[in-house]
Design an enzyme around this catalytic site. Sequence first.
Site, PDB file in Angstrom:
ATOM      1  N   CYS A 177      -0.504   4.120   2.080  1.00  0.00           N
ATOM      2  CA  CYS A 177      -0.283   3.963   3.524  1.00  0.00           C
ATOM      3  C   CYS A 177       1.149   4.293   3.920  1.00  0.00           C
ATOM      4  O   CYS A 177       1.384   4.936   4.956  1.00  0.00           O
ATOM      5  CB  CYS A 177      -0.577   2.527   3.949  1.00  0.00           C
ATOM      6  SG  CYS A 177      -2.152   1.859   3.398  1.00  0.00           S
ATOM      7  N   ASP A 178       2.107   3.844   3.127  1.00  0.00           N
ATOM      8  CA  ASP A 178       3.503   3.844   3.570  1.00  0.00           C
ATOM      9  C   ASP A 178       4.438   4.738   2.770  1.00  0.00           C
ATOM     10  O   ASP A 178       5.627   4.836   3.088  1.00  0.00           O
ATOM     11  CB  ASP A 178       4.048   2.409   3.524  1.00  0.00           C
ATOM     12  CG  ASP A 178       3.257   1.466   4.414  1.00  0.00           C
ATOM     13  OD1 ASP A 178       2.766   1.922   5.457  1.00  0.00           O
ATOM     14  OD2 ASP A 178       3.122   0.281   4.052  1.00  0.00           O
ATOM     15  N   CYS A 230       0.836  -1.200   0.000  1.00  0.00           N
ATOM     16  CA  CYS A 230       0.000   0.000   0.000  1.00  0.00           C
ATOM     17  C   CYS A 230       0.870   1.250   0.000  1.00  0.00           C
ATOM     18  O   CYS A 230       1.354   1.676   1.053  1.00  0.00           O
ATOM     19  CB  CYS A 230      -0.934  -0.010   1.211  1.00  0.00           C
ATOM     20  SG  CYS A 230      -1.995   1.449   1.318  1.00  0.00           S
TER      21      CYS A 230
END
Length: 313
Positions: free
Chosen positions: A138-139, A135
């Site tokens: 997300c990261d 992701c």
Amino acid sequence: MEEELEIAIIGGGPAGLSAGIYAARARMKVALFEESTTGGMPAFTERIENYPGFPGGIAGRELVERMREQAESFGLKIHTFNPVRNVKLAEERFLLLTDEGDFKAMALVIATGMSPAKLGIPGEEELLGRGVSYCATCDGAFFKEKEVAVVGGGDAAVEEALYLTRFASKVHIIHRRDRLRASRILQERALANPKIEVLWRRVPVEVAGESKVAAVKLRNLDSNEVEELPVEGIFFYVGNIPNSAPFQEIVRLDEQGYIITDARLETSTKGIFAAGDVRSGNIKQVAVAVGEGVTAALQAQRHVERLKGTEYV
């Protein structure tokens, strides 16, 4: 004691939330069960540009949050962090076993979507969360001014590679073919971006590093040689796996594990409907999932009304 429902919706992505909007607005006794937060995979999409009604696009998280608010405004009860562990048949009813107790429903809508597939190469599991990710939204912020790699050539891979250029100094797209599978507009953006380099006809064979990712080893499909690409992060977008395991004993699945339905989105078990990415033959788009969620909810409502003898003809 078991809680009695008319319709139970399993899955809180666009298909499940849309089903919830329609079922709750119809004044059905309905609840939605989700193993994490609502939104599904679109919640981790940085921007959705092809959902009707938003000419400038909309952040995936904002879109699904609006769906959730709308569903709750009609009275939909949403059970987050409460996955359905098992479903059993119980005399024209369905018994749902969850962490918060048992629920009995007259009809089910399964909208559990998909999860990212894994390559299963050495280092992938061991370095998860330490440079390995599925992701970018997300990261991505963890990789400011660092070189990263994205594995895959479809829309998801290219979209996330473009997103990563906000942070990374260089983004390497690793693709096993000699052309990308992503839509034309995404290909044009990626190939024109100076931060993106595409490594054609390569496949990852190992993620290298001790306590964190240091490199990815690639096999050149033309020379069969193994090359090492120094990167500090690697993001995998190599396909998806349907989240259908809890239902494999009560509905028919296709060879890939997706749920088979008829034209009314009813499964092989009467009273159970499937919608969205978990359904066999579904086109994996938010707009399609929304439409299928609506269809499944309406069909589930009709099934409940037939059981109760209140169907309007």
